[in-house]
Design a protein around this motif. Sequence first.
Motif, PDB file in Angstrom:
ATOM      1  N   GLN A  25       6.430  -5.527   1.411  1.00  0.00           N
ATOM      2  CA  GLN A  25       6.175  -4.460   0.434  1.00  0.00           C
ATOM      3  C   GLN A  25       7.417  -3.575   0.259  1.00  0.00           C
ATOM      4  OE1 GLN A  25       3.617  -1.197   1.674  1.00  0.00           O
ATOM      5  NE2 GLN A  25       2.476  -1.285  -0.237  1.00  0.00           N
ATOM      6  N   SER A  26       8.190  -3.425   1.349  1.00  0.00           N
ATOM      7  CA  SER A  26       9.421  -2.622   1.293  1.00  0.00           C
ATOM      8  C   SER A  26      10.579  -3.378   0.655  1.00  0.00           C
ATOM      9  CB  SER A  26       9.831  -2.193   2.710  1.00  0.00           C
ATOM     10  OG  SER A  26       8.833  -1.409   3.298  1.00  0.00           O
ATOM     11  N   GLY A  27      10.341  -4.638   0.279  1.00  0.00           N
ATOM     12  CA  GLY A  27      11.348  -5.395  -0.446  1.00  0.00           C
ATOM     13  C   GLY A  27      12.148  -6.376   0.375  1.00  0.00           C
ATOM     14  N   HIS A  28      11.798  -6.552   1.651  1.00  0.00           N
ATOM     15  CA  HIS A  28      12.564  -7.472   2.498  1.00  0.00           C
ATOM     16  C   HIS A  28      12.098  -8.919   2.314  1.00  0.00           C
ATOM     17  CE1 HIS A  28      14.213  -3.906   4.265  1.00  0.00           C
ATOM     18  NE2 HIS A  28      13.043  -3.504   4.719  1.00  0.00           N
ATOM     19  N   ARG A  68      -7.990   1.464   5.756  1.00  0.00           N
ATOM     20  CA  ARG A  68      -6.706   2.171   5.634  1.00  0.00           C
ATOM     21  C   ARG A  68      -5.564   1.165   5.466  1.00  0.00           C
ATOM     22  NH1 ARG A  68      -4.937   7.112   9.713  1.00  0.00           N
ATOM     23  NH2 ARG A  68      -2.746   7.272   9.132  1.00  0.00           N
ATOM     24  N   PHE A  69      -5.648   0.051   6.191  1.00  0.00           N
ATOM     25  CA  PHE A  69      -4.612  -0.983   6.060  1.00  0.00           C
ATOM     26  C   PHE A  69      -4.550  -1.491   4.623  1.00  0.00           C
ATOM     27  CE2 PHE A  69      -3.685  -5.525   5.762  1.00  0.00           C
ATOM     28  CZ  PHE A  69      -2.351  -5.521   6.167  1.00  0.00           C
ATOM     29  N   PHE A  73      -1.861  -0.974   0.418  1.00  0.00           N
ATOM     30  CA  PHE A  73      -1.358  -1.936  -0.577  1.00  0.00           C
ATOM     31  C   PHE A  73      -2.144  -1.832  -1.895  1.00  0.00           C
ATOM     32  CE2 PHE A  73      -0.562  -3.376   3.686  1.00  0.00           C
ATOM     33  CZ  PHE A  73       0.795  -3.679   3.650  1.00  0.00           C
ATOM     34  N   GLY A  74      -2.874  -0.719  -2.025  1.00  0.00           N
ATOM     35  CA  GLY A  74      -3.665  -0.522  -3.245  1.00  0.00           C
ATOM     36  C   GLY A  74      -4.850  -1.455  -3.342  1.00  0.00           C
ATOM     37  N   LYS A  75      -5.333  -1.923  -2.179  1.00  0.00           N
ATOM     38  CA  LYS A  75      -6.448  -2.877  -2.150  1.00  0.00           C
ATOM     39  C   LYS A  75      -7.618  -2.314  -1.351  1.00  0.00           C
ATOM     40  CE  LYS A  75      -4.044  -6.330  -4.019  1.00  0.00           C
ATOM     41  NZ  LYS A  75      -4.402  -6.891  -5.334  1.00  0.00           N
ATOM     42  N   LEU A 233      -2.773 -11.606   1.193  1.00  0.00           N
ATOM     43  CA  LEU A 233      -2.036 -10.405   0.780  1.00  0.00           C
ATOM     44  C   LEU A 233      -0.536 -10.603   1.036  1.00  0.00           C
ATOM     45  CD1 LEU A 233      -1.796  -7.391  -0.047  1.00  0.00           C
ATOM     46  CD2 LEU A 233      -2.357  -6.799   2.323  1.00  0.00           C
ATOM     47  N   ALA A 234      -0.202 -11.110   2.229  1.00  0.00           N
ATOM     48  CA  ALA A 234       1.206 -11.319   2.594  1.00  0.00           C
ATOM     49  C   ALA A 234       1.892 -12.273   1.612  1.00  0.00           C
ATOM     50  CB  ALA A 234       1.292 -11.868   4.021  1.00  0.00           C
ATOM     51  N   LYS A 235       1.208 -13.375   1.288  1.00  0.00           N
ATOM     52  CA  LYS A 235       1.795 -14.350   0.351  1.00  0.00           C
ATOM     53  C   LYS A 235       2.002 -13.730  -1.025  1.00  0.00           C
ATOM     54  CE  LYS A 235       0.438 -18.691   2.566  1.00  0.00           C
ATOM     55  NZ  LYS A 235      -0.533 -19.808   2.582  1.00  0.00           N
ATOM     56  N   SER A 236       1.056 -12.890  -1.438  1.00  0.00           N
ATOM     57  CA  SER A 236       1.190 -12.245  -2.756  1.00  0.00           C
ATOM     58  C   SER A 236       2.382 -11.282  -2.783  1.00  0.00           C
ATOM     59  CB  SER A 236      -0.099 -11.494  -3.127  1.00  0.00           C
ATOM     60  OG  SER A 236      -0.214 -10.288  -2.378  1.00  0.00           O
TER      61      SER A 236
END
Length: 493
Positions: A25-28, A68-69, A73-75, A233-236
Motif C-alpha cells: 500500500q505504501s508503494g513498495h 481495523r485491519f 485499506f478502505g475495506k 487483498l495483498a494481490k490486489s
Amino acid sequence: MKNKKTISILGSGFSSLAAACYLAQSGHEVTVYEKNSTVGGRARQLKAAGFTFDMGPSWYWMPDVFDRFFADFGKKTIDYYELIKLSPAYRVYYGINDFITIADNLQEIVTTFESIEKGSGTVLQEFMAAAKSNYDIAIKDLVYRPGVSPLELVTLETAQKVGQFFSTISKDVRKKFKNQRLIQILEFPVLFLGAKPSDTPSFYSFMNYADFGLGTWHPKTGMFDVVNAIESLAKSLGVTFVTDAAVTKIKVENKAATSLVVNGETIFSDIILSGADYHHTETLLDQEHRAYSESYWESRVFAPSSLLFYVGFNKKISNISHHALFFDVDFYQHAKDIYDEPQWPAEPLFYANFPSLTDPTAAPDGMESGFFLVPLAPGIVDTQALRDEYFDKIIDRFETLTQQKVKENIIYQKSFCKNDFVSDYNSYKGNAYGMANTLLQTAFLRPKLKSKKVKNLYFTGQLTVPGPGVPPALISGKLVSELINKQFSAQNL
C-alpha cells in the motif's frame, strides 16, 4: 513513488500477510516467499476424504482488530467473508453430561455464574467492566506500539493500573470467585497468551472481555477464509507470492542484509522482513550477525506445543458444541506438566472443535469433521506411539463424557505434533503459539521488530511484539511496516 523499495518477506502467516499489504500500500515492491505449498503459515487448511480442517487457529476473537485491519485499506471484513457469532460460544465439560455452557452474551453468562455461585453474577459484571477498561487501553492503543521503549507502556491510563502489572490473573480471579469451575473458566482465555494464569499479569484480563464481552465468531467456511481474504487483498495491492520457496540463507554485507538464498538462487532486496520463526531466521545469518544467543532463547518462557488430531466421522456427533473444552481432569497438574516439569501429562486436558456444526461444507452430508488439541510442553519427545496412545486416551474420555460411541465411526484421521511444527514451520522447540506473554516478556522486553545488529533486516510475528494470537499477528505486521517506512522517511530527510 520516489521511495519505492524491493522488500522480500519470509513466510506467509498472518503477520507476514498483514505486513505485505501495508508495505505494498505504501508503494513498495513486495514478494512473499513461503516454504510450504500453500500460504497461511500455521493457519493452513487441510482437505482430505471430503473433510475440511483449519490446521491451526480455530478461535475468531477480537473482531474489532480484524475490522481495523481491513479498514486501513478502505475495506470491510464482509467484503471478503461472512462471520457467524457462535451460540453458544463454547461448552466446558467436567463429567458425564456435566458441563457449563457459555452463552453468546454477557447477561446470560452472568445468570449462569449466579446459578453456580451465589453473588458471583454481580462480581462478574464488575470484573468485566474492569476487563473492558483494560481492553480499551490495550487493544485500542498499547498493542499498536512497536516495543522500542519502556516509555510506550507509560500513559495516564496505565499509570492508574500499574498494580495490575505486578499481580496475576490467578490471584485476581481467586479474590473474587470461590467456585473452582468458574475460576477455571475465567483463567482459560489467558492460555491463548501462552503462559500459566499464575504467571500472567492481571492487566491481561482484557482477554476475558474478548471472550465474554465480544463473543466467539466463526468465518462461514473456517479460519482459512481470513487467509484467503488477506492474500486476495495483498494481490490486489501488487504483492507477489512464491510458494515451495525455502529460504536457506540471509546474506549480509557491511552489516546490512542484502539478499536471500531461495531454493539455491540469490535474490537481492532492499529490505528483508521475516515472519518466519525468529530463532530459525537468526540461524540463517552467520553467527556474528545474530542478535540473540542460544542461551537467550533457552531462557525464554515459550507457549505450549500441541498434539493435534484432524478426524473425519461417518456420522453426526451428539451432545457437543462447535468449541468444547474438556476440564474433567486436574487443570493445574496439566499446566505443571507443560511449564514446570515438562512431560507428557498423565491426564491431559483437551479441546475439541466441530466446525461442521456451523459450516456444512466442512464434512460430507451426514458426517462430522472434528479437530482435537492437547497442549504439550515445547521441546518434548514426539513419537507415533505416544500420539496413538494419547488419541486413545482422549477419544475414550470423549465417548464417556458425551455418552456416545464414535471410535468405530472414524473414517479419516491425521495427527500433527511437535516434530511437525519443527519440520513445517521451523518452530523453536516445536512451540505452537510463540513466546508467552509473562511480565518479563511483554512489549519492549520481547525480541525486537528491527534487528539490533543488521541493517535492513526486520522481524514480525508471534515471537516479537505484541505476542501470540491471530489479532496480535495482524498488529505485528502493521507495526513492522511502520518501522520500515520510518526508516525510508529518515533516509530522505
